[in-house]
Write a protein that holds these residues in place. Structure first.
Motif, PDB file in Angstrom:
ATOM      1  N   THR A   1       0.832  -1.204   0.000  1.00 20.46           N
ATOM      2  CA  THR A   1       0.000   0.000   0.000  1.00 20.46           C
ATOM      3  C   THR A   1       0.865   1.251   0.000  1.00 20.46           C
ATOM      4  OG1 THR A   1      -1.802  -1.124   1.168  1.00 20.46           O
ATOM      5  CG2 THR A   1      -1.758   1.281   1.271  1.00 20.46           C
ATOM      6  N   THR A   2       1.856   1.288   0.895  1.00 18.99           N
ATOM      7  CA  THR A   2       2.747   2.443   0.972  1.00 18.99           C
ATOM      8  C   THR A   2       3.494   2.657  -0.340  1.00 18.99           C
ATOM      9  OG1 THR A   2       3.064   2.155   3.361  1.00 18.99           O
ATOM     10  CG2 THR A   2       4.748   3.407   2.176  1.00 18.99           C
ATOM     11  N   THR A   3       3.997   1.575  -0.917  1.00  7.96           N
ATOM     12  CA  THR A   3       4.771   1.685  -2.149  1.00  7.96           C
ATOM     13  C   THR A   3       3.900   2.123  -3.317  1.00  7.96           C
ATOM     14  OG1 THR A   3       6.268  -0.043  -1.334  1.00  7.96           O
ATOM     15  CG2 THR A   3       6.325   0.440  -3.694  1.00  7.96           C
ATOM     16  N   LEU A   4       2.689   1.595  -3.405  1.00 10.14           N
ATOM     17  CA  LEU A   4       1.769   2.010  -4.462  1.00 10.14           C
ATOM     18  C   LEU A   4       1.498   3.507  -4.395  1.00 10.14           C
ATOM     19  CD1 LEU A   4      -0.762  -0.957  -4.304  1.00 10.14           C
ATOM     20  CD2 LEU A   4       0.485  -0.262  -6.358  1.00 10.14           C
ATOM     21  N   LEU A   5       1.296   4.025  -3.196  1.00  8.78           N
ATOM     22  CA  LEU A   5       0.988   5.452  -3.038  1.00  8.78           C
ATOM     23  C   LEU A   5       2.197   6.335  -3.310  1.00  8.78           C
ATOM     24  CD1 LEU A   5      -1.242   5.257   0.163  1.00  8.78           C
ATOM     25  CD2 LEU A   5      -1.994   5.824  -2.162  1.00  8.78           C
ATOM     26  N   GLU A   6       3.383   5.868  -2.908  1.00  7.08           N
ATOM     27  CA  GLU A   6       4.574   6.706  -3.050  1.00  7.08           C
ATOM     28  C   GLU A   6       5.235   6.588  -4.410  1.00  7.08           C
ATOM     29  OE1 GLU A   6       9.008   7.218  -1.039  1.00  7.08           O
ATOM     30  OE2 GLU A   6       7.331   6.494   0.176  1.00  7.08           O
ATOM     31  N   TRP A   7       5.275   5.368  -4.965  1.00  6.09           N
ATOM     32  CA  TRP A   7       6.065   5.159  -6.187  1.00  6.09           C
ATOM     33  C   TRP A   7       5.266   4.540  -7.321  1.00  6.09           C
ATOM     34  CZ3 TRP A   7       8.723   0.733  -8.512  1.00  6.09           C
ATOM     35  CH2 TRP A   7       9.734   1.114  -9.414  1.00  6.09           C
ATOM     36  N   GLY A   8       4.221   3.818  -6.988  1.00  6.98           N
ATOM     37  CA  GLY A   8       3.480   3.084  -8.010  1.00  6.98           C
ATOM     38  C   GLY A   8       3.671   1.599  -7.850  1.00  6.98           C
ATOM     39  N   SER A   9       3.193   0.839  -8.799  1.00  8.25           N
ATOM     40  CA  SER A   9       3.256  -0.619  -8.698  1.00  8.25           C
ATOM     41  C   SER A   9       4.704  -1.106  -8.667  1.00  8.25           C
ATOM     42  CB  SER A   9       2.527  -1.269  -9.878  1.00  8.25           C
ATOM     43  OG  SER A   9       2.663  -2.672  -9.829  1.00  8.25           O
ATOM     44  N   PRO A  10       5.057  -1.938  -7.679  1.00 12.60           N
ATOM     45  CA  PRO A  10       6.428  -2.438  -7.580  1.00 12.60           C
ATOM     46  C   PRO A  10       6.614  -3.810  -8.194  1.00 12.60           C
ATOM     47  CG  PRO A  10       5.286  -2.926  -5.554  1.00 12.60           C
ATOM     48  CD  PRO A  10       4.263  -2.270  -6.480  1.00 12.60           C
ATOM     49  N   GLY A  11       5.857  -4.118  -9.222  1.00 16.30           N
ATOM     50  CA  GLY A  11       6.043  -5.424  -9.832  1.00 16.30           C
ATOM     51  C   GLY A  11       5.082  -5.699 -10.958  1.00 16.30           C
TER      52      GLY A  11
END
Length: 215
Positions: A49-59
């Motif tokens: 959730t944090t990564t999606l909000l900050e950077w976007g999809s991580p994979g």
């Protein structure tokens, strides 16, 4: 046989293998991981959730006839706490961390791993990244580290040698040479491909808003 690659989101997290959904090797610091988390699946969802909000999809997640067939995860180093715990760390400032990848054994030998790497490379290029780096494992496939032989086979080279944890690097500028070949391969192997639409490049780690429930 219909194939497609889609961004990793909260909705698609259940499509990862069960042990991967419960694994927070990369997502937590070694100190936190060693304490034995009571709800690692919630830790995983929180990190995503944090990564999606900050950077976007991580994979990316690959599907064959609607069934999960493999996945790959990657993110900027500041979002990957484990990445600073290796003797060959840190990764270069211009690189994102290739965390891990796994293929369903039913699709082994069909080039799925290479296509997932190429799809990840194209995504990172669009975000302004210049390289992907990974900590290889000289052993066979298994665990959370990718085998060094696999990384070499898909274009990585050794950035810093180590008997147990070599840091491997894929310079994405060389990926520009792949473009025509990659486009043809992706169209052939993953038709239709969704979720890889063009967007404006952003520096590695630049925050942008994205609905976690959408690609």
């Amino acid at each position: 046989m219909g194939r497609e690659i889609l961004p990793l989101t909260l909705d698609r997290l259940p499509d990862l293998p069960a042990d991967c959904r419960e694994c927070v090797f990369w997502e937590l610091t070694p100190a936190l991981s060693s304490r034995g988390r009571q709800c690692p699946s919630e830790d995983k969802r929180g990190w995503l959730t944090t990564t999606l909000l900050e950077w976007g999809s991580p994979g990316r997640v690959a599907y064959v006839d609607g069934q999960p067939a493999g996945y790959i995860t990657y993110a900027p180093a500041h979002l990957v706490p484990r990445s600073v715990a290796f003797p060959t760390s840190p990764v270069s400032a211009d690189a994102v961390v290739l965390m891990t990848a796994r293929m369903d054994p039913r699709y082994a030998g069909q080039g799925l791993g290479r296509v997932l790497i190429q799809s990840a490379a194209k995504d990172v290029l669009r975000r302004g990244g210049r390289a992907m780096e990974a900590y290889g494992s000289p052993g066979r496939a298994g665990g959370c580290l990718l085998p060094t032989d696999f990384l070499l086979a898909v274009g990585f080279h050794t950035a810093r040698e180590h008997p147990a944890y070599p840091r491997m690097r894929l310079d994405l500028r060389t990926a520009l040479r792949w473009r025509s070949e990659v486009e043809q391969a992706v169209e052939k192997l993953f038709a239709p491909v969704r979720g890889l639409g063009a967007r404006q490049p952003q520096p590695v780690g630049t925050a942008h808003r994205q609905d976690p429930a959408r690609p």
